[in-house]
Design a protein around this motif. Structure first.
Motif, short mmCIF file in Angstrom:
data_model
loop_
_atom_site.label_atom_id
_atom_site.label_comp_id
_atom_site.label_asym_id
_atom_site.label_seq_id
_atom_site.Cartn_x
_atom_site.Cartn_y
_atom_site.Cartn_z
N VAL A 16 93.07 52.25 -11.45
CA VAL A 16 91.97 53.06 -12.01
C VAL A 16 90.68 52.25 -11.98
N ASN A 17 90.74 50.99 -12.42
CA ASN A 17 89.54 50.14 -12.41
C ASN A 17 89.03 49.91 -11.00
N CYS A 19 89.31 51.98 -8.48
CA CYS A 19 88.67 53.23 -8.06
C CYS A 19 87.30 53.39 -8.72
N MET A 20 87.21 53.04 -9.99
CA MET A 20 85.92 53.13 -10.68
C MET A 20 84.91 52.17 -10.05
N ALA A 48 92.40 64.87 -15.77
CA ALA A 48 91.19 64.20 -16.24
C ALA A 48 90.59 65.03 -17.38
N LEU A 55 91.91 59.76 -18.67
CA LEU A 55 92.88 60.15 -17.64
C LEU A 55 94.26 60.15 -18.27
N GLU A 77 92.26 61.91 -9.70
CA GLU A 77 91.85 62.10 -11.09
C GLU A 77 90.54 61.36 -11.40
N VAL A 78 90.39 60.17 -10.86
CA VAL A 78 89.13 59.44 -11.04
C VAL A 78 87.97 60.24 -10.46
#
Length: 171
Positions: A16-17, A19-20, A48, A55, A77-78
């Motif tokens: 997730v990090n 992707c962010m 989301a 998430l 989802e991101v």
């Protein structure tokens, strides 16, 4: 609910990090890391929650399909959060979300996953004159309680629960 081990949770958080961070670099804009929960249920792999910047992932499907989650479901989802941050409330899989999937994550913007959900969403076989239908647990329960009736769209016959071969009475 199927608890997942902490190493898998850590890998999800790291993805997730990543992707962010990727979105931040591609869009020249900072995004706060979202809250991540592992409490999604049913057939849904992830969701989301835009206003909560959160998430949610399905722990059962995640445990059985880690590679698919890392490759597609987490970026999917991101991308919803990023679309919300950049454009406000838009259609969930509209052009803004599709643009982020393609330009930021270089992924085909698929709206549905292709995971096997039989473990999390059992189905029941119902019969009509022309075929067998697979009915969801919710519809099955409604039919068994007499709250709902369903008929085949092809032959118009009401559906009835199929009796498993091993429990049929032989004359």
């Amino acid at each position: 609910m199927n608890p997942i081990h902490s190493q898998l949770q850590d890998r999800v958080l790291a993805r997730v990090n990543d992707c962010m961070q990727q979105a931040s670099e591609q869009l020249a804009r900072e995004f706060l890391p979202p809250a991540v929960r592992f409490n999604q249920r049913g057939r849904i792999a992830g969701s989301a929650w835009l206003e909560r910047w959160e998430l949610r992932f399905n722990p059962v499907l995640l445990s059985d399909n880690e590679a698919e989650f890392m490759a597609e479901i987490i970026p999917h989802e991101v991308a919803h959060l990023i679309a919300f941050a950049c454009y406000g409330r838009v259609k969930p899989h509209g052009p803004e979300w599709q643009h982020i999937m393609q330009s930021v994550f270089q992924l085909v913007p698929r709206t549905r996953h292709r995971l096997n959900t039989s473990k999390v969403a059992p189905t029941f076989s119902y019969q009509c004159d022309c075929r067998t239908h697979q009915i969801t647990l919710r519809r099955h329960n409604n039919m068994q309680r007499g709250k709902q009736r369903y008929q085949c769209l092809h032959c118009n016959q009401l559906l009835s629960l199929s009796v498993p071969h091993s429990t049929r009475k032989v004359p």
